[in-house]
Design a protein around this motif. Structure first.
Motif, PDB file in Angstrom:
ATOM      1  N   GLY A  15       0.800  -1.220   0.000  1.00  0.00           N
ATOM      2  CA  GLY A  15       0.000   0.000   0.000  1.00  0.00           C
ATOM      3  C   GLY A  15       0.825   1.258   0.000  1.00  0.00           C
ATOM      4  N   ASP A  16       0.508   2.150   0.925  1.00  0.00           N
ATOM      5  CA  ASP A  16       0.989   3.527   0.857  1.00  0.00           C
ATOM      6  C   ASP A  16       2.466   3.702   1.186  1.00  0.00           C
ATOM      7  N   ASN A  17       3.027   4.665   0.487  1.00  0.00           N
ATOM      8  CA  ASN A  17       4.295   5.270   0.865  1.00  0.00           C
ATOM      9  C   ASN A  17       4.113   6.767   0.688  1.00  0.00           C
ATOM     10  N   CYS A  18       4.910   7.559   1.342  1.00  0.00           N
ATOM     11  CA  CYS A  18       4.831   9.001   1.130  1.00  0.00           C
ATOM     12  C   CYS A  18       6.097   9.654   1.648  1.00  0.00           C
ATOM     13  N   ILE A  19       6.327  10.878   1.213  1.00  0.00           N
ATOM     14  CA  ILE A  19       7.367  11.698   1.787  1.00  0.00           C
ATOM     15  C   ILE A  19       6.711  12.579   2.842  1.00  0.00           C
ATOM     16  N   ASP A  20       7.104  12.386   4.083  1.00  0.00           N
ATOM     17  CA  ASP A  20       6.594  13.225   5.175  1.00  0.00           C
ATOM     18  C   ASP A  20       7.377  14.531   5.175  1.00  0.00           C
ATOM     19  N   ARG A  21       6.717  15.620   4.792  1.00  0.00           N
ATOM     20  CA  ARG A  21       7.372  16.930   4.714  1.00  0.00           C
ATOM     21  C   ARG A  21       6.995  17.731   5.958  1.00  0.00           C
ATOM     22  N   PHE A  22       7.916  17.749   6.920  1.00  0.00           N
ATOM     23  CA  PHE A  22       7.673  18.459   8.174  1.00  0.00           C
ATOM     24  C   PHE A  22       7.909  19.956   7.950  1.00  0.00           C
ATOM     25  N   LEU A  23       6.873  20.725   8.181  1.00  0.00           N
ATOM     26  CA  LEU A  23       6.944  22.163   7.982  1.00  0.00           C
ATOM     27  C   LEU A  23       7.742  22.811   9.110  1.00  0.00           C
ATOM     28  N   PRO A  24       8.140  24.079   8.959  1.00  0.00           N
ATOM     29  CA  PRO A  24       8.874  24.763  10.023  1.00  0.00           C
ATOM     30  C   PRO A  24       8.117  24.691  11.350  1.00  0.00           C
ATOM     31  N   PRO A  25       8.803  24.538  12.479  1.00  0.00           N
ATOM     32  CA  PRO A  25      10.259  24.716  12.634  1.00  0.00           C
ATOM     33  C   PRO A  25      11.098  23.463  12.392  1.00  0.00           C
ATOM     34  N   VAL A  26      10.445  22.284  12.176  1.00  0.00           N
ATOM     35  CA  VAL A  26      11.238  21.068  11.953  1.00  0.00           C
ATOM     36  C   VAL A  26      11.987  21.164  10.626  1.00  0.00           C
ATOM     37  N   SER A  27      11.265  21.534   9.561  1.00  0.00           N
ATOM     38  CA  SER A  27      11.864  21.848   8.253  1.00  0.00           C
ATOM     39  C   SER A  27      12.723  20.722   7.683  1.00  0.00           C
ATOM     40  N   GLN A  28      12.169  19.526   7.608  1.00  0.00           N
ATOM     41  CA  GLN A  28      12.877  18.426   6.972  1.00  0.00           C
ATOM     42  C   GLN A  28      11.883  17.424   6.402  1.00  0.00           C
ATOM     43  N   SER A  29      12.329  16.642   5.443  1.00  0.00           N
ATOM     44  CA  SER A  29      11.497  15.627   4.806  1.00  0.00           C
ATOM     45  C   SER A  29      12.079  14.249   5.087  1.00  0.00           C
TER      46      SER A  29
END
Length: 270
Positions: free
Chosen positions: A10-24
């Motif tokens: 099933g699923d996969n995704c890129i988890d795009r953490f928004l600021p302040p974490v700012s990383q994928s």
């Protein structure tokens, strides 16, 4: 392709953490479960689809780096799925946007299904197939689990034939008990409801188990539920008592809460 003890579909995704974490980071229910099973020393394969883009290459490389078999990973025209995530001050996540990309409409081929039918246990993540894979595998006598909390559409929420049905209630209480009962009455042989900071409850045959969380310094809860599933399944397939399965799930989830993302990896900075 060699025979595997576990397969995750099933699923996969890129988890795009928004600021302040700012990383994928690479994530998704099915991917996180496969990686965590491999990290527990289990042989695991992943079945799903990624796009012909840099994120698709990254996803495949990350799976392989963690010991997950990717021979059945399908590369399709289109974008790899991604999720935009905000984080609260206590580490809880808020999904602010989801793009399912080429995961939407993914179906295992007949050759994929032939492999899946020979696996000891198959875990299904997010799929928009109306339950077709679950029904096919269950009818062939394959041990199958699914996390119904990652599937929002009603047509994808059936549990009949599942060896283990997972769901998330957020807290213990009437709602969690109702979810547990409904999954058992719906045809799941074992039902597990995770309750966030209040632990989890489960029922299997004559056994019932409740467990509290392990106390750790929480950095991020993303993927903790997926890690719980992996730990639980590794113990469940080994025929351990229900309470021991819950403890294995709890311990795996606790480790995940101590870092950003569903499993340790090198992030891309936004």
């Amino acid at each position: 392709m060699p025979r595997f003890r576990f397969a995750s579909v099933g699923d996969n995704c890129i988890d795009r953490f928004l600021p302040p974490v700012s990383q994928s980071l690479v994530g998704g229910n099915a991917v996180n479960v496969a990686v965590q099973l491999a990290r527990l020393g289990q042989s695991a394969a992943y079945f799903g689809a990624v796009g012909e883009d840099a994120d698709g290459v990254w996803t495949r490389q990350t799976l392989e780096a963690n010991g997950v078999e990717t021979a059945r990973l399908r590369i399709c025209q289109g974008v790899t799925a991604y999720t935009d995530i905000e984080q609260t001050p206590v580490g809880d996540r808020i999904m602010v946007f989801e793009e399912f990309g080429v995961c939407a409409g993914y179906r295992p081929s007949e050759s994929d299904l032939a492999v899946l039918e020979g696996v000891d246990h198959v875990h299904i993540g997010w799929m928009d197939d109306g339950g077709a894979l679950r029904r096919r595998l269950a009818a062939r006598g394959v041990s199958v689990s699914q996390d119904i909390s990652v599937n929002a559409s009603l047509e994808n929420l059936g549990v009949e034939g599942l060896s283990v049905a997972f769901a998330s209630a957020g807290a213990r209480g009437k709602r969690a008990e109702t979810m547990l009962r409904d999954m058992l009455e719906g045809g799941a042989r074992c039902a597990v409801v995770t309750c966030g900071a209040e632990g989890a409850i489960a029922s299997h045959r004559s056994e019932r188990a409740e467990i509290d969380i392990a106390r750790v310094q929480v950095v991020d809860t993303t993927g903790a539920g997926d890690s719980f599933i992996a730990g639980f399944l590794a113990a469940f397939i080994a025929s351990r008592p229900l309470a021991a399965c819950m403890e294995a799930g709890r311990d795996c989830a606790a480790i995940t809460c101590t870092h950003v993302g569903g499993f340790p990896q090198q992030p891309l900075l936004l």
